[in-house]
Design a protein around this motif. Structure first.
Motif, short mmCIF file in Angstrom:
data_model
loop_
_atom_site.label_atom_id
_atom_site.label_comp_id
_atom_site.label_asym_id
_atom_site.label_seq_id
_atom_site.Cartn_x
_atom_site.Cartn_y
_atom_site.Cartn_z
N ASN A 193 55.05 56.51 18.47
CA ASN A 193 53.80 56.25 19.20
C ASN A 193 53.24 54.88 18.85
N LYS A 194 53.37 54.53 17.59
CA LYS A 194 52.86 53.22 17.19
C LYS A 194 53.66 52.12 17.85
N ARG A 195 54.94 52.28 17.99
CA ARG A 195 55.77 51.24 18.62
C ARG A 195 55.48 51.13 20.12
N VAL A 196 55.21 52.26 20.85
CA VAL A 196 54.93 52.23 22.30
C VAL A 196 53.63 51.45 22.57
N LEU A 197 52.69 51.68 21.75
CA LEU A 197 51.42 50.96 21.94
C LEU A 197 51.63 49.47 21.74
N THR A 198 52.55 49.15 20.94
CA THR A 198 52.77 47.73 20.65
C THR A 198 53.60 47.07 21.73
N TYR A 199 54.70 47.72 22.09
CA TYR A 199 55.65 47.05 23.01
C TYR A 199 55.57 47.59 24.44
N LEU A 239 61.21 74.34 8.80
CA LEU A 239 60.02 73.63 8.32
C LEU A 239 60.33 72.18 8.00
N ILE A 240 61.48 71.98 7.40
CA ILE A 240 61.85 70.61 7.01
C ILE A 240 62.06 69.75 8.28
N LEU A 241 62.76 70.32 9.28
CA LEU A 241 63.01 69.55 10.51
C LEU A 241 61.69 69.25 11.26
N THR A 242 60.79 70.24 11.25
CA THR A 242 59.49 70.04 11.93
C THR A 242 58.73 68.87 11.31
N CYS A 270 57.72 65.33 13.20
CA CYS A 270 56.32 64.84 13.25
C CYS A 270 56.25 63.42 12.73
N VAL A 271 56.95 63.14 11.72
CA VAL A 271 56.93 61.79 11.15
C VAL A 271 57.53 60.81 12.14
N LEU A 272 58.63 61.18 12.73
CA LEU A 272 59.30 60.27 13.66
C LEU A 272 58.41 60.01 14.90
N CYS A 273 57.80 61.10 15.39
CA CYS A 273 56.93 60.94 16.56
C CYS A 273 55.76 60.00 16.26
#
Length: 647
Positions: free
Chosen positions: A627-633, A613-616, A620-623
């Motif tokens: 996604n925010k960085r891909v949209l930017t760069y 549960l902790i790793l999941t 999710c947080v990392l993903c």
């Protein structure tokens, strides 16, 4: 069986008494008697609770020499017991004159010659025989005696002065019943012999020994005029002189008696000197005094305790051939008068031909310790008093020790006061706190010579005097007092700690339980306890919830048998020291091996789920961030894709 002489009036009787004592029932007493005479015997019986007595009274004259037999018959004995006695036979041999210097015998005639005018003439007679009593009577020339002549006892007494009518033939008889003896003698009255005007004395010297003195008698007899008698003896001799002169028919007799000790420490010679005008020079008579044997003197000592005081019992013994002995006591190297405290007794005893004199002194050691006591003996065999000495033991310093402690066997506390000293046993008592009560426990004592050791023990419960002072008072009855104080410790138990791994559980406000888990089917498992306090030792008792006693060893609750589910439950443990106590509640759980495996698996599964549960959540947080960085760069860096692909 016994025979006694009974006199009633002028009659004599032989009373024969037979007595039987102690038998039950009384024995029967019969008699075998001689043939009755003119006067039959008088018989009587006396019975008492434990004695029967039978007696016959026989007239002495009628039954002389007769055999009397007493027969005792007793119902429980197959035989008879007899006793026989022979009544006395009396006889009277003769009546004769006794030691008379004036007696002359001519042709079977006894004659006594006296001088006219003699006074108080006594003619002594002697009766030979065996009689209980007798009568003596005399006649003169066949007629009663003159008025101034009488029989006094066994003597014929002529008061005088002697006259011619006193001369004549006298017949005297001694009689008892049929026994009779006769004495016949003649009294002559001769004129006085006229002596010459001067005549020398007859000189004699005799020595007579009394119990403790010698009497040396010097006689100068029948002289005219009287002789002069004197003595020559050493001046240091303890002596007395007594002299007297008697006159009879014109002659003078001088008697001088010198009294001296019965013996002397060295040889002495005594001289009696007689002077008279008809003697040629002085006439001496000598006698040597006996020399006393030296006495044997011994001095013994012993230690005796009396009324809590040590005394020296001294015995000064003097063994000698002759008394008297004077024994006195004194001290040396002490400035104390021993007579004020001396308790002394003196005695004499005879041993063979020796006389033993003993003087016993009873001396208190506490006054005369270290003194030299002397026994001084004065005796005729000693030229000067001889001394024997003995050193009394010296008094040491007294010591005392006081301690308090618990007696493990009776769970009582003991305060002990020990004392060691010489000469006097003290009185040991205790002063208790609060009300200053004085108690005197039984005090055992040990004596060793003059030393006494006293051990006073006061027993008490710790709760009575905990944290207080006890005072031991040592009182010497001769004025020396000592006090020592000892403090009784104060103890406490604050709490009990369970040393096993526990979980604290609060049941009610102020009441906690310690939960302990033990392994099922294992033996000798322990729940260890520790008391917090300053008591020297602790007593542990544990009870189950149902009130039954649990097994404890020292400060541990011990399960010696394999633990099972039946052992699980609540345990109440009390740790105490006398009146101090603390309590702990322990909830004991039992864990099996399967249960432990299940717990292990459950624990591992739960841990894995939690990690997933902790790793999941982290992914999710990392993903979301990526996604925010891909949209930017518009490009995903490789250093991010690498880790994600690994995931």
């Amino acid at each position: 069986m016994e025979t006694i002489l009974v006199q009633e009036g002028e009659e004599d009787f032989q009373e024969v008494i037979c007595t039987a004592a102690g038998g039950r029932p009384h024995p029967n007493i019969t008699w075998m008697l001689p043939e009755p005479k003119n006067t039959p015997p008088l018989h009587r019986n006396i019975s008492k609770p434990d004695t029967v007595t039978s007696s016959y009274r026989f007239p002495s004259e009628l039954y002389e020499g007769e055999n009397i037999t007493c027969v005792f018959e007793y119902a429980l004995l197959p035989f008879m017991s007899t006793r026989t006695v022979t009544l006395p036979t009396y006889y009277l041999s003769s009546l004769k004159l006794k030691d008379h210097s004036l007696t002359t015998n001519n042709e079977n005639e006894t004659s006594l010659a006296f001088q006219l005018e003699d006074t108080n003439v006594r003619i002594r007679m002697e009766i030979l025989g065996d009689l209980p009593s007798y009568k003596t009577s005399c006649v003169k020339d066949g007629h009663p005696l003159p008025e101034d002549v009488s029989v006094v006892g066994d003597d014929l007494f002529i008061r005088g002065p002697l006259q011619l009518h006193h001369a004549g033939e006298y017949v005297c008889q001694a009689s008892y019943r049929k026994h009779l003896a006769t004495l016949q003698f003649t009294v002559e009255a001769k004129p006085k012999v006229l002596l010459p005007v001067s005549f020398p004395p007859n000189i004699s010297l005799t020595l007579k020994e009394n119990s403790d003195h010698l009497r040396i008698e010097c006689l100068a007899l029948n002289a005219s005029p009287a002789a002069n008698v004197s003595w020559i003896f050493p001046h240091e001799l303890n002596s007395t002189i007594h002299s007297d002169v008697t006159t009879r028919n014109g002659s003078h007799s001088v008697r001088s008696v010198l009294t001296v000790p019965v013996c002397m420490p060295s040889e002495y010679t005594i001289e009696c000197v007689v002077e008279h005008l008809l003697l040629t020079g002085k006439k001496e008579r000598q006698v040597s005094l006996p020399v006393c044997a030296r006495p044997n003197i011994t001095l013994h000592s012993s230690i005796e305790w009396e009324s809590d005081t040590a005394y020296a019992g001294l015995v000064c013994s003097v063994e000698s051939e002759r008394p008297p002995v004077t024994i006195s006591w004194g001290t040396e190297n002490c400035d104390i008068d021993i007579s004020s405290e001396l308790v002394m007794s003196q005695s004499e005893s005879q041993k063979s031909h020796m006389v033993i004199a003993e003087s016993v002194a009873h001396i208190p050691i506490y006054l005369y310790g270290g003194c030299t006591v002397t026994c001084a003996v004065e005796h005729l065999g000693l030229e000067k008093p001889e001394k024997k000495s003995i050193d009394l033991p010296s008094l040491g310093l007294s010591t005392s020790r006081l301690f308090v402690g618990e007696e493990l066997y009776d769970r009582l506390w003991h305060a002990v006061c020990e004392y060691s000293g010489d000469g006097v046993k003290p009185n040991v008592s205790w002063i208790l706190p609060d009300d200053d009560t004085i108690v005197q426990p039984t005090v055992p004592s040990t004596y060793n010579g003059i030393n006494v050791q006293v051990n006073s023990t006061f027993e008490f419960q710790l709760s009575q005097y905990e944290g207080k002072d006890l005072i031991c008072v040592i009182q010497n009855k001769h004025g020396k007092d000592e006090r020592q104080t000892i403090h009784v410790p104060k103890y406490s138990i604050s709490s009990i700690e369970v040393l096993n791994k526990t979980t604290l559980y609060r049941r009610t406000p102020g009441h906690h339980e310690h939960r302990v888990t033990l392994q099922e089917n294992l033996s000798y498992q322990k729940i260890l306890l520790r008391a917090h306090g300053n008591a020297p030792s602790y007593k542990t008792q544990c009870y189950r919830e149902d009130g039954s006693v649990a097994h404890t060893v020292g400060m541990a609750l011990v399960f010696t048998e394999p633990v099972s589910e039946l052992d699980a439950g609540l345990y109440i443990c009390h740790v105490s020291y006398h009146h101090h106590t603390a309590t702990v509640s322990i909830r004991m759980d039992v864990s099996s091996e399967e249960t432990q495996h299940m717990i292990f698996v459950t624990t591992c599964f739960s841990s894995a789920v939690a990690i997933t549960l902790i790793l999941t959540v982290v992914l999710c947080v990392l993903c979301s961030i990526q996604n925010k960085r891909v949209l930017t760069y518009g490009t995903i860096p490789l250093f991010v894709l690498g880790p994600l692909s690994a995931l």
